[in-house]
Design an enzyme around this catalytic site. Structure first.
Site, PDB file in Angstrom:
ATOM      1  N   CYS A 156      17.974   2.022   1.870  1.00  0.00           N
ATOM      2  CA  CYS A 156      16.705   1.343   1.663  1.00  0.00           C
ATOM      3  C   CYS A 156      16.378   0.267   2.459  1.00  0.00           C
ATOM      4  O   CYS A 156      17.328  -0.757   2.582  1.00  0.00           O
ATOM      5  CB  CYS A 156      16.310   1.033   0.136  1.00  0.00           C
ATOM      6  SG  CYS A 156      14.978   0.116  -0.041  1.00  0.00           S
ATOM      7  N   CYS A 160      16.050  -3.333   0.411  1.00  0.00           N
ATOM      8  CA  CYS A 160      17.184  -3.740  -0.483  1.00  0.00           C
ATOM      9  C   CYS A 160      17.483  -5.051   0.343  1.00  0.00           C
ATOM     10  O   CYS A 160      17.384  -5.131   1.606  1.00  0.00           O
ATOM     11  CB  CYS A 160      18.032  -2.887  -0.689  1.00  0.00           C
ATOM     12  SG  CYS A 160      17.823  -1.603  -2.071  1.00  0.00           S
ATOM     13  N   HIS A 196      16.684  -2.261  -6.681  1.00  0.00           N
ATOM     14  CA  HIS A 196      16.103  -0.932  -6.031  1.00  0.00           C
ATOM     15  C   HIS A 196      15.728   0.020  -7.423  1.00  0.00           C
ATOM     16  O   HIS A 196      14.625   0.741  -7.079  1.00  0.00           O
ATOM     17  CB  HIS A 196      17.017  -0.130  -5.348  1.00  0.00           C
ATOM     18  CG  HIS A 196      16.628   1.060  -4.529  1.00  0.00           C
ATOM     19  ND1 HIS A 196      15.710   1.012  -3.484  1.00  0.00           N
ATOM     20  CD2 HIS A 196      16.669   2.407  -4.769  1.00  0.00           C
ATOM     21  CE1 HIS A 196      15.434   2.130  -2.935  1.00  0.00           C
ATOM     22  NE2 HIS A 196      15.954   3.190  -3.737  1.00  0.00           N
ATOM     23  N   ASN A 203       0.945   0.664  -3.581  1.00  0.00           N
ATOM     24  CA  ASN A 203       0.947   1.931  -3.979  1.00  0.00           C
ATOM     25  C   ASN A 203       2.357   2.334  -4.697  1.00  0.00           C
ATOM     26  O   ASN A 203       3.512   2.095  -4.008  1.00  0.00           O
ATOM     27  CB  ASN A 203       0.982   2.869  -2.477  1.00  0.00           C
ATOM     28  CG  ASN A 203      -0.517   2.428  -1.849  1.00  0.00           C
ATOM     29  OD1 ASN A 203      -1.404   2.344  -2.539  1.00  0.00           O
ATOM     30  ND2 ASN A 203      -0.227   2.525  -0.382  1.00  0.00           N
ATOM     31  N   SER A 225       6.186   5.207   0.678  1.00  0.00           N
ATOM     32  CA  SER A 225       7.226   5.943   1.174  1.00  0.00           C
ATOM     33  C   SER A 225       8.647   5.526   0.990  1.00  0.00           C
ATOM     34  O   SER A 225       9.575   5.837   1.286  1.00  0.00           O
ATOM     35  CB  SER A 225       7.105   5.856   2.910  1.00  0.00           C
ATOM     36  OG  SER A 225       6.714   4.337   2.994  1.00  0.00           O
ATOM     37  N   HIS A 274      11.668   1.674  -3.620  1.00  0.00           N
ATOM     38  CA  HIS A 274      12.066   0.132  -3.750  1.00  0.00           C
ATOM     39  C   HIS A 274      10.677  -0.524  -4.446  1.00  0.00           C
ATOM     40  O   HIS A 274       9.492  -0.483  -3.910  1.00  0.00           O
ATOM     41  CB  HIS A 274      12.537  -0.519  -2.775  1.00  0.00           C
ATOM     42  CG  HIS A 274      13.149  -1.810  -3.056  1.00  0.00           C
ATOM     43  ND1 HIS A 274      14.496  -1.945  -3.027  1.00  0.00           N
ATOM     44  CD2 HIS A 274      12.602  -3.037  -3.448  1.00  0.00           C
ATOM     45  CE1 HIS A 274      14.666  -3.257  -3.564  1.00  0.00           C
ATOM     46  NE2 HIS A 274      13.485  -3.933  -3.566  1.00  0.00           N
ATOM     47  N   HIS A 305       7.599  -2.530  -4.554  1.00  0.00           N
ATOM     48  CA  HIS A 305       7.058  -3.500  -3.735  1.00  0.00           C
ATOM     49  C   HIS A 305       5.779  -3.191  -3.488  1.00  0.00           C
ATOM     50  O   HIS A 305       5.224  -2.032  -4.006  1.00  0.00           O
ATOM     51  CB  HIS A 305       7.781  -3.386  -2.339  1.00  0.00           C
ATOM     52  CG  HIS A 305       7.232  -2.093  -1.558  1.00  0.00           C
ATOM     53  ND1 HIS A 305       7.591  -0.631  -1.859  1.00  0.00           N
ATOM     54  CD2 HIS A 305       6.340  -1.634  -0.503  1.00  0.00           C
ATOM     55  CE1 HIS A 305       7.335   0.021  -1.205  1.00  0.00           C
ATOM     56  NE2 HIS A 305       6.314  -0.365  -0.459  1.00  0.00           N
ATOM     57  N   GLN A 352       1.998  -4.432  -0.878  1.00  0.00           N
ATOM     58  CA  GLN A 352       1.466  -5.094   0.265  1.00  0.00           C
ATOM     59  C   GLN A 352       0.236  -6.158   0.287  1.00  0.00           C
ATOM     60  O   GLN A 352      -0.304  -6.077  -0.884  1.00  0.00           O
ATOM     61  CB  GLN A 352       0.963  -3.727   1.194  1.00  0.00           C
ATOM     62  CG  GLN A 352       2.252  -2.584   1.284  1.00  0.00           C
ATOM     63  CD  GLN A 352       1.738  -1.545   2.289  1.00  0.00           C
ATOM     64  OE1 GLN A 352       1.128  -2.042   3.432  1.00  0.00           O
ATOM     65  NE2 GLN A 352       1.841  -0.348   2.003  1.00  0.00           N
TER      66      GLN A 352
HETATM   67  O1  LIG Z   1       2.224   1.135   4.515  1.00  0.00           O
HETATM   68  P1  LIG Z   1       2.627   2.596   4.113  1.00  0.00           P
HETATM   69  O2  LIG Z   1       3.252   2.282   2.708  1.00  0.00           O
HETATM   70  O3  LIG Z   1       3.672   3.173   4.984  1.00  0.00           O
HETATM   71  O4  LIG Z   1       1.310   3.602   3.774  1.00  0.00           O
HETATM   72  C1  LIG Z   1       0.803   3.729   2.436  1.00  0.00           C
HETATM   73  O5  LIG Z   1      -0.080   2.574   2.507  1.00  0.00           O
HETATM   74  C2  LIG Z   1      -1.267   2.505   3.552  1.00  0.00           C
HETATM   75  C3  LIG Z   1      -2.100   1.569   2.911  1.00  0.00           C
HETATM   76  O6  LIG Z   1      -2.773   1.995   1.655  1.00  0.00           O
HETATM   77  C4  LIG Z   1      -1.964   3.596   3.776  1.00  0.00           C
HETATM   78  O7  LIG Z   1      -2.843   3.480   4.944  1.00  0.00           O
HETATM   79  C5  LIG Z   1      -1.137   4.933   4.165  1.00  0.00           C
HETATM   80  O8  LIG Z   1      -1.873   6.149   4.241  1.00  0.00           O
HETATM   81  C6  LIG Z   1      -0.122   5.298   2.991  1.00  0.00           C
HETATM   82  O9  LIG Z   1       0.952   6.285   3.576  1.00  0.00           O
END
Ligand SMILES: O=P(O)(O)O[C@H]1O[C@H](CO)[C@@H](O)[C@H](O)[C@H]1O
Ligand SMILES: O=P(O)(O)O[C@H]1O[C@H](CO)[C@@H](O)[C@H](O)[C@H]1O
Lengths: 339, 339
Positions: free
Chosen positions: A51, A54, A113, A153, A161, A164, A166, A168
């Site tokens: 990961c 981590c 994690h 997300n 993806s 873990h 998290h 943004q």
């Molecule tokens: O930044 P990550 O986690 O790779 O990507 C994810 O979040 C982003 C922000 O919402 C999007 O643009 C991506 O399509 C999604 O896969």
């Protein structure tokens, strides 16, 4: 509640964006023959060597994560916005474009994690709130940045993806579409009524009690009247606070408690780690008077009928308006019973 | 094209909605570690006993489909909109709702269960266009109906619950959000310039040729400058036509040809039956002067990197603005090479 809202197709106004959602309560009964999502309820290890989030592990760009103990923040290695790009614009007839600069960060909520916010207690989540406050202040203080979008997300079905825990932060020079709409609606209301749009709405909801999920001294968790996603919910401060900067330590704790209560209840709905995108909408950091803003955090979870059947926002929703079957009132009752 | 648009983050204006899309061309290179979609390239039989859309089969409500030979249309058995519901509205402070009536239909494109539009020739698709024209006229002629939304969800990943080639029509009393935005933008432009917004845009695109995929005597297929989805495309009539009603038989054929060319090219991108939601935006049927409308059909396909990796419109996109990596120009070139 008007019983017609329980039985017949109607549209409801989102007072924050000025847009409508189509509600089809009678349609909740239709059979599902479409795609099922993969459900992964596998227990994860507390540390995963592979990961990149981590503690102590190496990221794709070769940097090594510190041995962090609670929250860890770094600049996104594949940022959608760049800080040092040139200024330019295209104004060629009907082709209109503008350069957009920004700074994108990743916020690890915990070194563990195996966890998600739903598995963390309010004290642990309070540290995440402190980190958001710091980033909002630091990024917002940068001349380049006029809006700071904090979001998460969660779950593979929401494009996440890495499991873990998290979130943004994408911060940028101009107000994105959704923020711009909410800015206008709140400003118009504030100028006309001298009070907070969301504050006045909250007063109505606290009286009706039909869509309230939880409240403590400083926060309310509710399903907004105009919710789009089946189990969409919103966390709103009772006092008129423009941004998370306005929270003191005690309020930051009560905010963390609200997040904890909601995410734990979510996990119980379908007995699965509940996927969602969440985000905080709050005052822009453009140096203007933003006292019309009342900050709030929204959760948009896609699941509809089970851990594997989600609501698809596709054809009609993309070309027309968002559409939902189960009503906000039914969803609120379901979640309230799980708190 | 300005080379800055190829290298640096920027936003582009959608002239039809007035909203922006964030473009991050430098980000196309990031690795993907997230969810993969299930790919189903299995050949389907021409008739499936268990399909409720195949000719002669029985639907869930007990009705038996006729032994149809080209296009077959029926009223949706689980319609999101009802025709005979009561009129009501809620105007309780900040809780605002209105009853919404409508009629929803299902349009089977072909009795052949194994096909999609991409497998049908222009003559077969022309019959679908004729059916759309008839429905637009009939539904639009109903006093109840002021807007007719024609759309298709194709593929399980787009929430399509049955692979039998079909689309839908949701027609209703008021203009949905997206239509309302496009109505305003086109009206403002038309009043100011006395010409069609999309017509003038098309003239610019035909000169630049950077985003054109295909054209015949009556239609252009292009990637709009402000496209959101990785391979989003639009089919636009060259002449200023407000709705599909304005097409004569020959033009209906040329429209069908454009659909055929685009869908066939789509299937070649990742060598898979390409999922998408498509929809026609055209003049409302509200009896008003809608000469500012220039009809167009848009395709929103979710795939990004392969048959199994899609673009997720999640966190930032839900709370901020839509975001894309690959530029409209690159996507146009890729598809053009497959025509
Ligand atoms: O930044 P990550 O986690 O790779 O990507 C994810 O979040 C982003 C922000 O919402 C999007 O643009 C991506 O399509 C999604 O896969
Ligand atoms: O009507 P269907 O095909 O069952 O349903 C599909 O299309 C509808 C219209 O876009 C959406 O509301 C549904 O979420 C989707 O699953």
């Amino acid at each position: 509640m008007s019983t017609e809202l329980e039985d017949y197709s109607h549209k409801r106004l989102n007072i924050l964006t000025g847009e409508w959602v189509l509600v089809s309560p009678h349609r909740a009964k239709r059979p599902w023959q479409g795609q099922n999502e993969a459900v992964n309820n596998e227990k994860r290890p507390t540390h995963d060597e592979s990961c990149y989030l981590c503690a102590g592990n190496t990221r794709i760009n070769g940097e090594i994560n510190p041995k962090y103990e609670d929250v860890f923040i770094f600049t996104n290695d594949f940022a959608a916005l760049q800080k040092d790009s040139p200024d330019f614009s295209v104004n060629d007839g009907l082709l209109i474009a503008q350069s957009e600069k920004g700074i994108c960060k990743v916020v690890c909520f915990s070194p563990d994690h195996s966890k998600s916010l739903a598995d963390m207690d309010a004290n642990e989540i309070q540290k995440v709130v402190f980190a958001w406050q710091k980033e909002y202040k630091d990024l917002g203080g940068n001349d380049l940045i006029n809006y700071v979008q904090i979001f998460e997300n969660k779950g593979a079905v929401m494009g996440c993806s890495n499991p873990h825990p998290h979130g943004q932060i994408w911060s940028q020079s101009t107000l994105p579409n959704e923020v711009d709409k909410k800015n206008t609606q709140q400003l118009n209301y504030y100028q006309k009524n001298g009070s907070s749009l969301l504050g006045d709405y909250l007063a109505q909801e606290l009286e009706k009690k039909e869509r309230i999920i939880f409240e403590n001294d400083a926060f309310v968790v509710l399903i907004p009247f105009w919710a789009v996603w089946p189990f969409e919910a919103m966390i709103v401060p009772k006092a008129h606070k423009s941004s998370i900067s306005d929270l003191n330590e005690e309020e930051a704790y009560l905010y963390a408690e609200a997040i904890s209560v909601l995410t734990k209840a979510y996990d119980k709905i379908f007995n699965t780690s509940f996927p969602y995108s969440s985000g905080i909408h709050q005052a822009p950091t453009n140096g203007e008077d933003n006292s019309h803003w009342h900050f709030h955090m929204s959760f948009y979870p896609p699941l509809l009928r089970s851990a594997s059947v989600k609501k698809f926002m596709v054809g009609y929703e993309m070309f027309g308006s968002p559409q939902r079957d189960i009503t906000a009132e039914k969803a609120a009752q379901m979640i309230r019973d799980l708190v």
